[in-house]
Structure formats: structure tokens, C-alpha cells
Design a protein around this motif. Structure first.
Motif, PDB file in Angstrom:
ATOM      1  N   HIS A  80      -9.592  26.390 -20.399  1.00  0.00           N
ATOM      2  CA  HIS A  80      -9.962  26.996 -21.678  1.00  0.00           C
ATOM      3  C   HIS A  80     -11.465  26.893 -21.913  1.00  0.00           C
ATOM      4  O   HIS A  80     -12.081  25.870 -21.625  1.00  0.00           O
ATOM      5  CB  HIS A  80      -9.262  26.290 -22.845  1.00  0.00           C
ATOM      6  CG  HIS A  80      -7.774  26.394 -22.815  1.00  0.00           C
ATOM      7  ND1 HIS A  80      -7.112  27.598 -22.707  1.00  0.00           N
ATOM      8  CD2 HIS A  80      -6.816  25.452 -22.891  1.00  0.00           C
ATOM      9  CE1 HIS A  80      -5.815  27.385 -22.720  1.00  0.00           C
ATOM     10  NE2 HIS A  80      -5.605  26.081 -22.826  1.00  0.00           N
ATOM     11  N   CYS A  81     -12.032  27.963 -22.456  1.00  0.00           N
ATOM     12  CA  CYS A  81     -13.405  27.952 -22.962  1.00  0.00           C
ATOM     13  C   CYS A  81     -13.273  27.720 -24.462  1.00  0.00           C
ATOM     14  O   CYS A  81     -12.640  28.508 -25.166  1.00  0.00           O
ATOM     15  CB  CYS A  81     -14.109  29.274 -22.681  1.00  0.00           C
ATOM     16  SG  CYS A  81     -14.397  29.579 -20.931  1.00  0.00           S
ATOM     17  N   LEU A  82     -13.835  26.629 -24.935  1.00  0.00           N
ATOM     18  CA  LEU A  82     -13.614  26.209 -26.312  1.00  0.00           C
ATOM     19  C   LEU A  82     -14.668  26.759 -27.271  1.00  0.00           C
ATOM     20  O   LEU A  82     -15.819  26.993 -26.891  1.00  0.00           O
ATOM     21  CB  LEU A  82     -13.608  24.683 -26.384  1.00  0.00           C
ATOM     22  CG  LEU A  82     -12.592  23.990 -25.458  1.00  0.00           C
ATOM     23  CD1 LEU A  82     -12.742  22.484 -25.557  1.00  0.00           C
ATOM     24  CD2 LEU A  82     -11.170  24.428 -25.784  1.00  0.00           C
ATOM     25  N   VAL A  83     -14.257  26.941 -28.501  1.00  0.00           N
ATOM     26  CA  VAL A  83     -15.165  27.335 -29.572  1.00  0.00           C
ATOM     27  C   VAL A  83     -16.268  26.275 -29.682  1.00  0.00           C
ATOM     28  O   VAL A  83     -16.004  25.079 -29.564  1.00  0.00           O
ATOM     29  CB  VAL A  83     -14.378  27.452 -30.901  1.00  0.00           C
ATOM     30  CG1 VAL A  83     -15.314  27.551 -32.090  1.00  0.00           C
ATOM     31  CG2 VAL A  83     -13.425  28.634 -30.843  1.00  0.00           C
ATOM     32  N   ASP A  84     -17.494  26.730 -29.865  1.00  0.00           N
ATOM     33  CA  ASP A  84     -18.682  25.876 -30.029  1.00  0.00           C
ATOM     34  C   ASP A  84     -19.015  25.036 -28.801  1.00  0.00           C
ATOM     35  O   ASP A  84     -19.832  24.116 -28.877  1.00  0.00           O
ATOM     36  CB  ASP A  84     -18.554  24.971 -31.263  1.00  0.00           C
ATOM     37  CG  ASP A  84     -18.492  25.782 -32.553  1.00  0.00           C
ATOM     38  OD1 ASP A  84     -19.198  26.808 -32.646  1.00  0.00           O
ATOM     39  OD2 ASP A  84     -17.732  25.390 -33.455  1.00  0.00           O
ATOM     40  N   GLN A  85     -18.429  25.347 -27.651  1.00  0.00           N
ATOM     41  CA  GLN A  85     -18.732  24.638 -26.405  1.00  0.00           C
ATOM     42  C   GLN A  85     -19.926  25.308 -25.730  1.00  0.00           C
ATOM     43  O   GLN A  85     -20.014  26.533 -25.670  1.00  0.00           O
ATOM     44  CB  GLN A  85     -17.510  24.698 -25.480  1.00  0.00           C
ATOM     45  CG  GLN A  85     -17.689  23.991 -24.167  1.00  0.00           C
ATOM     46  CD  GLN A  85     -16.427  24.086 -23.300  1.00  0.00           C
ATOM     47  OE1 GLN A  85     -15.687  25.057 -23.350  1.00  0.00           O
ATOM     48  NE2 GLN A  85     -16.198  23.058 -22.504  1.00  0.00           N
ATOM     49  N   ARG A  86     -20.848  24.514 -25.241  1.00  0.00           N
ATOM     50  CA  ARG A  86     -21.998  25.045 -24.500  1.00  0.00           C
ATOM     51  C   ARG A  86     -21.519  25.476 -23.118  1.00  0.00           C
ATOM     52  O   ARG A  86     -20.980  24.658 -22.356  1.00  0.00           O
ATOM     53  CB  ARG A  86     -23.076  23.976 -24.385  1.00  0.00           C
ATOM     54  CG  ARG A  86     -24.370  24.478 -23.838  1.00  0.00           C
ATOM     55  CD  ARG A  86     -25.414  23.390 -23.945  1.00  0.00           C
ATOM     56  NE  ARG A  86     -26.629  23.807 -23.295  1.00  0.00           N
ATOM     57  CZ  ARG A  86     -27.493  22.980 -22.757  1.00  0.00           C
ATOM     58  NH1 ARG A  86     -27.286  21.675 -22.800  1.00  0.00           N
ATOM     59  NH2 ARG A  86     -28.577  23.428 -22.183  1.00  0.00           N
ATOM     60  N   LEU A  87     -21.701  26.781 -22.820  1.00  0.00           N
ATOM     61  CA  LEU A  87     -21.214  27.357 -21.568  1.00  0.00           C
ATOM     62  C   LEU A  87     -22.336  28.095 -20.852  1.00  0.00           C
ATOM     63  O   LEU A  87     -23.325  28.499 -21.483  1.00  0.00           O
ATOM     64  CB  LEU A  87     -20.050  28.316 -21.844  1.00  0.00           C
ATOM     65  CG  LEU A  87     -18.807  27.680 -22.468  1.00  0.00           C
ATOM     66  CD1 LEU A  87     -17.862  28.745 -22.986  1.00  0.00           C
ATOM     67  CD2 LEU A  87     -18.105  26.765 -21.470  1.00  0.00           C
ATOM     68  N   PHE A  88     -22.146  28.289 -19.559  1.00  0.00           N
ATOM     69  CA  PHE A  88     -23.138  28.959 -18.718  1.00  0.00           C
ATOM     70  C   PHE A  88     -22.427  29.996 -17.868  1.00  0.00           C
ATOM     71  O   PHE A  88     -21.432  29.691 -17.222  1.00  0.00           O
ATOM     72  CB  PHE A  88     -23.834  27.938 -17.807  1.00  0.00           C
ATOM     73  CG  PHE A  88     -24.458  26.804 -18.572  1.00  0.00           C
ATOM     74  CD1 PHE A  88     -25.779  26.875 -18.970  1.00  0.00           C
ATOM     75  CD2 PHE A  88     -23.707  25.689 -18.920  1.00  0.00           C
ATOM     76  CE1 PHE A  88     -26.346  25.844 -19.689  1.00  0.00           C
ATOM     77  CE2 PHE A  88     -24.273  24.647 -19.642  1.00  0.00           C
ATOM     78  CZ  PHE A  88     -25.597  24.722 -20.028  1.00  0.00           C
ATOM     79  N   ALA A  89     -22.955  31.216 -17.873  1.00  0.00           N
ATOM     80  CA  ALA A  89     -22.388  32.295 -17.065  1.00  0.00           C
ATOM     81  C   ALA A  89     -23.357  32.628 -15.936  1.00  0.00           C
ATOM     82  O   ALA A  89     -24.578  32.624 -16.136  1.00  0.00           O
ATOM     83  CB  ALA A  89     -22.140  33.524 -17.923  1.00  0.00           C
ATOM     84  N   TYR A  90     -22.805  32.926 -14.762  1.00  0.00           N
ATOM     85  CA  TYR A  90     -23.604  33.254 -13.579  1.00  0.00           C
ATOM     86  C   TYR A  90     -23.008  34.485 -12.906  1.00  0.00           C
ATOM     87  O   TYR A  90     -21.791  34.621 -12.827  1.00  0.00           O
ATOM     88  CB  TYR A  90     -23.597  32.104 -12.569  1.00  0.00           C
ATOM     89  CG  TYR A  90     -24.147  30.816 -13.109  1.00  0.00           C
ATOM     90  CD1 TYR A  90     -25.508  30.544 -13.030  1.00  0.00           C
ATOM     91  CD2 TYR A  90     -23.311  29.888 -13.706  1.00  0.00           C
ATOM     92  CE1 TYR A  90     -26.017  29.364 -13.538  1.00  0.00           C
ATOM     93  CE2 TYR A  90     -23.815  28.696 -14.224  1.00  0.00           C
ATOM     94  CZ  TYR A  90     -25.174  28.448 -14.128  1.00  0.00           C
ATOM     95  OH  TYR A  90     -25.686  27.279 -14.642  1.00  0.00           O
TER      96      TYR A  90
END
Length: 129
Positions: A80-90
Motif C-alpha cells: 500500500h502507498c499510504l496517505v501523507d507518506q513520502r514516496l519516490f517515483a522513478y
């Protein structure tokens, strides 16, 4: 050139406004999304994740000046990608055959754990630069 793109367009008031950068032949963007983009409570909607992966992959060529359209998109949701989670896309180029561009993308969290991956196939229509 400015666009109203939902994912990366700066002019779209309802868009994500991701700042997608091209470096050494791959694209990347850092982002965090609030509850306006959730599906189940606390979890970013899968369609939003798919849109981000589509854009991060297509921009590998778009930011080099090419006009291209999505032909095929295959998304794998691993965590899961969580709300307000710092994420990085490549986004990465895999291959080009004739006028078809093949790409791979992934979304990771701060620890480097892969949350989702994508494979994209894009028709290269021409150049805009």
C-alpha cells in the motif's frame, strides 16, 4: 511548454503537480498525497498510483522532446502507498523498437521498499522541440 496534465501539469488546479525531473536518462519525482487521493481509508487510490507510474515512464522520452501516447500499461501493486507518506517515483527506458518506446517504473518509500511497479509501452508520434 506548459500542459494541463493531471499528474505533472503546473496549470491544473485539481492535478498532482508532480515535479518530474530527467537525470542521466531516467526520471524521478518525490511526492506525498493527502486524503483527497485515497481509495480505502489511509491508502492512496490505485488509479492515482497507475497515473503517476504512467507519467513517470512517459516523461523519460517526453522530457527529451518527444510526443508519445500510452499504448499499454501494466501495474503491479506490491504494498500500500499510504496517505501523507513520502514516496519516490522513478522511470527508466527499457527499449525502443521502431516508433515504440518501452519503459519500466517504480514507486518506493523512504526506506527503498518498492510499493508498485509498472511496465509501459508508448507510441512515439514525433518531436515537439
Amino acid at each position: 511548454m506548459s500542459f494541463n496534465c493531471f499528474v505533472c501539469g503546473r496549470e491544473n488546479p485539481k492535478g498532482l503537480k508532480l515535479n518530474i525531473q530527467l537525470k542521466d536518462g531516467f526520471t524521478y519525482a518525490e511526492f506525498s498525497l493527502d486524503k483527497d487521493y485515497e481509495g480505502y481509508p489511509g491508502i492512496i487510490h490505485g488509479g492515482i498510483i497507475a497515473a503517476i507510474l504512467d507519467d513517470i515512464m512517459a516523461n523519460v522520452k517526453f522530457l527529451e522532446g518527444y510526443i508519445l501516447y500510452t499504448v499499454e500499461l501494466d501495474i503491479r501493486y506490491l504494498k500500500h502507498c499510504l496517505v501523507d507518506q513520502r514516496l519516490f517515483a522513478y522511470g527508466y527506458q527499457k527499449d525502443i523498437k521502431h516508433n515504440i518506446f518501452y519503459a519500466y517504473g517504480e514507486i518506493k518509500d523512504e526506506s527503498g521498499e518498492i510499493k508498485a511497479t509498472g511496465f509501459g509501452k508508448y507510441f512515439i508520434k514525433g518531436v515537439y522541440k
